[in-house]
Design an enzyme around this catalytic site. Structure first.
Site, PDB file in Angstrom:
ATOM      1  N   SER A   7      11.976  -9.525   5.691  1.00 24.79           N
ATOM      2  CA  SER A   7      11.424  -8.684   6.266  1.00 24.79           C
ATOM      3  C   SER A   7      12.313  -7.723   7.189  1.00 24.79           C
ATOM      4  CB  SER A   7      10.130  -8.964   7.093  1.00 24.79           C
ATOM      5  OG  SER A   7       9.764  -7.751   7.957  1.00 24.79           O
ATOM      6  N   HIS A  32      11.076  -7.105   1.660  1.00 28.82           N
ATOM      7  CA  HIS A  32       9.804  -7.101   2.352  1.00 28.82           C
ATOM      8  C   HIS A  32       9.860  -5.976   3.354  1.00 28.82           C
ATOM      9  CE1 HIS A  32       5.531  -8.305   3.333  1.00 28.82           C
ATOM     10  NE2 HIS A  32       5.884  -8.050   4.558  1.00 28.82           N
ATOM     11  N   ASP A  34       7.927  -3.416   5.791  1.00 29.15           N
ATOM     12  CA  ASP A  34       6.566  -3.241   6.462  1.00 29.15           C
ATOM     13  C   ASP A  34       6.282  -1.941   7.027  1.00 29.15           C
ATOM     14  OD1 ASP A  34       5.437  -6.073   6.729  1.00 29.15           O
ATOM     15  OD2 ASP A  34       7.465  -6.783   7.657  1.00 29.15           O
ATOM     16  N   MET A  36       3.814   0.300   9.072  1.00 30.63           N
ATOM     17  CA  MET A  36       2.612   0.278   9.977  1.00 30.63           C
ATOM     18  C   MET A  36       2.426   1.700  10.546  1.00 30.63           C
ATOM     19  SD  MET A  36       4.208  -2.761  12.267  1.00 30.63           S
ATOM     20  CE  MET A  36       4.450  -4.319  11.591  1.00 30.63           C
ATOM     21  N   HIS A  65       4.686  -3.760   2.036  1.00 32.85           N
ATOM     22  CA  HIS A  65       3.410  -4.339   2.847  1.00 32.85           C
ATOM     23  C   HIS A  65       2.620  -3.134   3.747  1.00 32.85           C
ATOM     24  CE1 HIS A  65       1.685  -7.263   5.908  1.00 32.85           C
ATOM     25  NE2 HIS A  65       0.848  -6.543   5.208  1.00 32.85           N
ATOM     26  N   MET A  67       0.366  -1.859   6.009  1.00 34.09           N
ATOM     27  CA  MET A  67      -0.434  -1.972   7.245  1.00 34.09           C
ATOM     28  C   MET A  67      -0.919  -0.739   7.548  1.00 34.09           C
ATOM     29  SD  MET A  67       1.691  -5.065   8.943  1.00 34.09           S
ATOM     30  CE  MET A  67       3.248  -4.712   7.972  1.00 34.09           C
ATOM     31  N   MET A 136      -1.668 -13.682   5.469  1.00 33.68           N
ATOM     32  CA  MET A 136      -1.038 -13.271   6.828  1.00 33.68           C
ATOM     33  C   MET A 136      -1.107 -14.565   7.699  1.00 33.68           C
ATOM     34  SD  MET A 136       0.238 -10.095   6.824  1.00 33.68           S
ATOM     35  CE  MET A 136       1.011 -10.478   8.539  1.00 33.68           C
ATOM     36  N   ASP A 175       3.089 -14.511   5.309  1.00 31.95           N
ATOM     37  CA  ASP A 175       4.068 -13.597   5.893  1.00 31.95           C
ATOM     38  C   ASP A 175       3.381 -13.642   7.552  1.00 31.95           C
ATOM     39  OD1 ASP A 175       5.335 -11.305   6.887  1.00 31.95           O
ATOM     40  OD2 ASP A 175       3.712  -9.806   6.072  1.00 31.95           O
TER      41      ASP A 175
HETATM   42  C1  DX5 Z   1       4.117  -8.483  10.521  1.00 32.10           C
HETATM   43  C2  DX5 Z   1       4.904  -8.303   9.735  1.00 32.10           C
HETATM   44  C3  DX5 Z   1       5.831  -9.144   9.025  1.00 32.10           C
HETATM   45  C4  DX5 Z   1       6.821  -9.692   9.992  1.00 32.10           C
HETATM   46  C5  DX5 Z   1       7.446 -10.894   9.955  1.00 32.10           C
HETATM   47  O1  DX5 Z   1       3.172  -7.635  10.967  1.00 32.10           O
HETATM   48  O2  DX5 Z   1       4.113  -7.924   8.318  1.00 32.10           O
HETATM   49  O3  DX5 Z   1       6.280  -9.095   7.705  1.00 32.10           O
HETATM   50  O4  DX5 Z   1       7.904  -8.584  10.172  1.00 32.10           O
HETATM   51  O5  DX5 Z   1       8.246 -11.235  10.747  1.00 32.10           O
HETATM   52  P1  DX5 Z   1       8.637 -12.664  11.185  1.00 32.10           P
HETATM   53  O6  DX5 Z   1       9.063 -13.391  10.197  1.00 32.10           O
HETATM   54  O7  DX5 Z   1       9.494 -12.414  12.499  1.00 32.10           O
HETATM   55  O8  DX5 Z   1       7.258 -13.205  11.682  1.00 32.10           O
HETATM   56 ZN    ZN Z   2       4.688  -8.148   6.110  1.00 37.44          ZN
END
Ligand code: DX5
Ligand code: ZN
Length: 219
Positions: A7, A32, A34, A36, A65, A67, A136, A175
């Site tokens: 990620s 990955h 992310d 948000m 991903h 969110m 998650m 994740d």
């Molecule tokens: C959290 C994200 C994850 C996160 C994982 O909201 O979806 O993908 O970046 O990071 P680590 O591996 O540090 O928990």
């Molecule tokens: Zn993620």
């Protein structure tokens, strides 16, 4: 076959392209990303333009991903940016089935993500529409959180559900909070796509990828 999906949330964004090349060259087959929105989760990260820009530096599978509340509004943008796999949250969609269908119509693989408090059973009605279940193992929004142990049971449930539906090919992604201390357990519980952010990008990213991959192999 298992894949590591680093990620980039924990990467150094001033040299993002270089960070991505480092983890890909070290053997990570997926990346990955992310996204948000500051609404579905209490944090804002990056969007399609950043993904489009780093698409040029690697052939790795882009595992996006979202969110994001009502992600159906943005699917074309992420397809155009270079997403191969798009995951949306069950909790964030008005019409999860329609959203998953649209992802596939765009030519991407479709993932359904569930938060720590959402049971695996909600995925059941969508089994024909998903290529991946994303479990998650932290509350989404931030990297570097502690792994929630009960996620191991949810991974086992997701695997059992996949097998019961004749979907041995299903991707099961975990994740949040994954690192050297628990990556083997997550594999043994049923995960075949392992996300790791801080465990990859804190310190020597190439070395971290190699270590995580070797642990995944022995599970
Ligand atoms: C959290 C994200 C994850 C996160 C994982 O909201 O979806 O993908 O970046 O990071 P680590 O591996 O540090 O928990
Ligand atoms: Zn993620």
């Amino acid at each position: 076959m298992r894949e590591l999906s680093p990620s980039v949330l924990s990467a150094d964004f001033s040299v993002l392209g270089k960070e991505i090349q480092t983890v890909a060259e070290a053997g990570a087959g997926m990346l990955h990303l992310d996204v948000m929105d500051g609404d579905f989760v209490p944090n804002i990260s990056f969007g399609a333009p950043v993904i489009a820009s780093v698409r040029k530096v690697t052939q790795a599978v882009f595992d996006v991903h979202l969110m994001v509340r009502e992600p159906a509004r943005y699917l074309e943008d992420f397809k155009k940016a270079g997403a191969d796999l798009i995951s949306v949250h069950y909790e964030a969609c008005e019409d999860a089935g329609g959203t998953l269908k649209k992802i596939r119509e765009l030519g991407c693989k479709a993932g359904l993500a569930i938060n720590p408090d959402t049971p695996v059973s909600v995925v059941k009605p969508y089994m024909e529409l998903v290529d991946m279940i994303l479990v998650m193992s932290v509350y989404p929004g931030f990297g570097g959180q502690k792994f929630i142990e009960t996620s191991l049971e949810k991974l086992a449930e997701a695997k059992a559900l996949a097998e019961a539906c004749g979907r041995g090919d299903l991707l099961i992604e975990v994740d949040g909070g994954i690192g050297v201390s628990n990556i083997r357990q997550a594999c043994e519980a049923g995960a075949n796509v392992l996300v790791a952010g801080s465990a990859v990008f804190r310190g020597d990213a190439a070395q971290n990828v190699k270590e995580l991959l070797s642990l995944m192999k022995t599970a």
